[in-house]
Design a protein around this motif. Structure first.
Motif, PDB file in Angstrom:
ATOM      1  N   UNK A   1      -4.960  13.841 -25.130  1.00  0.00           N
ATOM      2  CA  UNK A   1      -4.582  13.838 -23.725  1.00  0.00           C
ATOM      3  C   UNK A   1      -3.072  13.685 -23.586  1.00  0.00           C
ATOM      4  N   UNK A   2      -2.519  14.094 -22.452  1.00  0.00           N
ATOM      5  CA  UNK A   2      -1.069  13.921 -22.237  1.00  0.00           C
ATOM      6  C   UNK A   2      -0.683  12.449 -22.359  1.00  0.00           C
ATOM      7  N   UNK A   3       0.447  12.190 -22.987  1.00  0.00           N
ATOM      8  CA  UNK A   3       0.906  10.819 -23.131  1.00  0.00           C
ATOM      9  C   UNK A   3       2.382  10.710 -22.752  1.00  0.00           C
TER      10      UNK A   3
ATOM     11  N   UNK B   1       7.038  17.722 -16.487  1.00  0.00           N
ATOM     12  CA  UNK B   1       7.739  16.750 -15.645  1.00  0.00           C
ATOM     13  C   UNK B   1       6.994  16.561 -14.323  1.00  0.00           C
ATOM     14  N   UNK B   2       6.803  15.311 -13.956  1.00  0.00           N
ATOM     15  CA  UNK B   2       6.143  14.975 -12.696  1.00  0.00           C
ATOM     16  C   UNK B   2       7.074  14.065 -11.904  1.00  0.00           C
ATOM     17  N   UNK B   3       7.423  14.486 -10.690  1.00  0.00           N
ATOM     18  CA  UNK B   3       8.306  13.702  -9.830  1.00  0.00           C
ATOM     19  C   UNK B   3       7.460  12.843  -8.899  1.00  0.00           C
TER      20      UNK B   3
ATOM     21  N   UNK C   1      11.148  10.451 -12.409  1.00  0.00           N
ATOM     22  CA  UNK C   1      10.849  11.710 -13.094  1.00  0.00           C
ATOM     23  C   UNK C   1      10.121  11.360 -14.387  1.00  0.00           C
ATOM     24  N   UNK C   2       8.794  11.528 -14.377  1.00  0.00           N
ATOM     25  CA  UNK C   2       7.948  11.162 -15.517  1.00  0.00           C
ATOM     26  C   UNK C   2       7.707  12.386 -16.396  1.00  0.00           C
ATOM     27  N   UNK C   3       7.993  12.267 -17.680  1.00  0.00           N
ATOM     28  CA  UNK C   3       7.776  13.358 -18.634  1.00  0.00           C
ATOM     29  C   UNK C   3       6.581  13.032 -19.510  1.00  0.00           C
TER      30      UNK C   3
ATOM     31  N   UNK D   1      12.736   8.752 -16.092  1.00  0.00           N
ATOM     32  CA  UNK D   1      14.025   8.557 -15.434  1.00  0.00           C
ATOM     33  C   UNK D   1      13.765   8.130 -13.991  1.00  0.00           C
ATOM     34  N   UNK D   2      14.595   7.236 -13.476  1.00  0.00           N
ATOM     35  CA  UNK D   2      14.366   6.759 -12.120  1.00  0.00           C
ATOM     36  C   UNK D   2      15.688   6.468 -11.422  1.00  0.00           C
ATOM     37  N   UNK D   3      15.613   6.474 -10.100  1.00  0.00           N
ATOM     38  CA  UNK D   3      16.768   6.071  -9.299  1.00  0.00           C
ATOM     39  C   UNK D   3      16.272   5.367  -8.041  1.00  0.00           C
TER      40      UNK D   3
END
Length: 206
Positions: free
Chosen positions: A121-123, A169-171, A151-153, A128-130
């Protein structure tokens, strides 16, 4: 090749050595049921009463038997290698025959269950965050609205290409209150993963 089990698994499975073949057959069924649906405490309680032992002894024995079957399938043991491995554990020839018949008949089903358990499964790969703050708007001139943008990779291995992987990438955007709640839920999940039940299942598949 001969299968080499860890000492704790050998100790757990040794409970089955003095048992008659019909009891060993029942444990084989419980081991298969474990692979299909997970542990069944009520069944272990019933078996414990019949054998006059603690339910934990029964569950450990089932886990040890599951580990034997799983490791045998992982290493693709031949019927001869499986029989020799069972004999080295201390089982009688009659018990060995019972286990071998079960292994031969359920080998494919066990392998199929293993393939489902090892789905890649994706892990997590990176985050990255602001921190953003909206101080006011025309409608609400004195409102402060804090927001966190992330920004989750995620990374997923590609089955057809060994060593290859794909990333996505999921924002995400949330407020601090919701982020605290998410953190608490994840921490509770991690705590549960460290519990006895989870560790017992993990040991069965090592």
């Amino acid at each position: 090749m001969l299968l080499s089990l860890k000492e704790d698994h050998k100790q757990h499975i040794s409970v089955l050595i003095p048992q008659p073949t019909n009891v060993l057959q029942d444990f084989c069924k419980m081991a298969l049921d474990f692979l299909r649906k997970g542990p069944t405490p009520k069944l272990y309680q019933t078996a414990a009463q019949k054998l006059d032992v603690q339910p934990e002894v029964i569950q450990n024995a089932v886990g040890g038997l599951v580990n034997l079957l799983v490791e045998s399938c992982k290493h693709q043991l031949s019927d001869l290698d499986f029989r020799d491995s069972v004999l080295t554990l201390g089982f009688s020839e009659e018990q060995q025959e019972t286990l071998e018949v079960f292994y031969k008949g359920k080998k494919q089903e066990i392998s199929d269950a293993l393939s489902q358990l090892t789905l890649d499964l994706p892990h997590y790969h990176d985050l990255e965050w602001r921190f953003e703050v909206q101080l006011a708007s025309r409608a609400l001139q004195h409102q402060v609205t804090p927001l966190i943008t992330m920004n989750l990779t995620l990374e997923t291995k590609t089955p057809l290409a060994s060593g290859s992987s794909t990333r996505k990438n999921i924002v995400l955007q949330t407020d601090p209150t919701n982020l605290v709640h998410i953190t608490q839920v994840l921490e509770a999940a991690l705590l549960e993963n460290r519990g006895q039940h989870s560790r017992r299942i993990q040991r069965s598949f090592k």
